[in-house]
Design an enzyme around this catalytic site. Structure first.
Site, PDB file in Angstrom:
ATOM      1  N   LYS A   1       0.873  -1.183   0.000  1.00  0.00           N
ATOM      2  CA  LYS A   1       0.000   0.000   0.000  1.00  0.00           C
ATOM      3  C   LYS A   1       0.901   1.221   0.000  1.00  0.00           C
ATOM      4  CE  LYS A   1      -3.877   0.336   2.611  1.00  0.00           C
ATOM      5  NZ  LYS A   1      -4.602   0.248   3.909  1.00  0.00           N
ATOM      6  N   ILE A   2       0.674   2.076  -0.974  1.00  0.00           N
ATOM      7  CA  ILE A   2       1.553   3.230  -1.155  1.00  0.00           C
ATOM      8  C   ILE A   2       0.688   4.481  -1.184  1.00  0.00           C
ATOM      9  CG2 ILE A   2       3.227   4.265  -2.724  1.00  0.00           C
ATOM     10  CD1 ILE A   2       3.944   1.407  -3.616  1.00  0.00           C
TER      11      ILE A   2
END
Ligand code: G3P
Length: 213
Positions: A84-85
């Site tokens: 998750k960025i």
């Protein structure tokens, strides 16, 4: 179309897995902090509990440090960890680099259709809009999901709606075009419940018990 568990708690993950229709878990730094456990140790445990993916958010202070952190998390279980960025231009560029290496990324904390558009350009697997937070901040998180769905049509990037707080909001996100939703355990359990159905069950029970043999 999948329902994911939004939690970093292994016990929640076990209970969700037992439901038989939840395969993936999304974590975030706040959820991990609540457990009091070292993040990578927790990630190693969660990938063993759930049959699907575990989403793990990058938190290091610079892009290069986040890039290294991505590889460290990926190597824990390459087939199960999705990174998750958080949505910024430099982070989406980093996601593009990771995707070129076959590492699946989800662009998270998305607030605008433009960010989702960039996520698709980077070939990220998921775009994650924060529906309820957007509604609280700007008035209509579901409208943002609707716009994102129109923009992502025909791309490989799928919408994973997060920050959902009620059954109605979950349904709204799916109707707005989200392919996936991630929910806390209580909200997953609430989806199958309705007062009308409970009353119907009680009526059937009563008629069965009053039936003459
Ligand atoms: O985990 C992502 C998202 O669901 C967090 O949003 O509003 O529940 O803190 P919120």
């Amino acid at each position: 179309m999948s329902i994911m568990l939004d939690s970093a708690n292994p016990e929640d993950a076990r209970r969700a897995r037992e439901l038989g229709f939840v395969e993936d878990v999304t974590t975030n730094p706040t959820l991990i902090a609540k457990t009091g456990r070292p993040p990578l140790e927790l990630l190693s445990e969660l990938v063993e509990i759930v049959p699907g993916h575990v989403f793990y958010q990058l938190t290091a202070p610079s892009v290069e440090a986040r890039y290294d952190q991505a590889w460290e998390a990926h190597e824990i279980r390459p087939d199960k960890v999705i990174l998750k960025i958080p949505a910024t231009t430099e982070n989406i560029a980093m996601a593009a680099r990771l995707e070129q290496h076959g590492i699946e990324c989800a662009i998270t904390a998305i607030a605008s259709p433009a960010q989702a558009y960039l996520a698709a350009q980077a070939e990220a697997a998921y775009a994650i809009p924060y529906v309820n937070r957007l509604t609280r901040t700007y008035g209509d998180g579901l409208a943002v999901v609707r716009q994102i769905a129109a923009i992502l049509q025909g791309t490989e990037t799928e919408i994973l709606a997060a920050s959902l707080k009620s059954v109605e909001e979950v349904v709204g996100a799916i109707l707005a075009g989200a392919q996936h939703v991630t929910l806390p355990l209580e909200l997953i359990l609430a989806l199958g419940e309705h007062e009308f159905s409970r009353r119907a069950i009680a009526d059937f029970d009563a008629s069965m018990h009053s039936a003459k043999p």
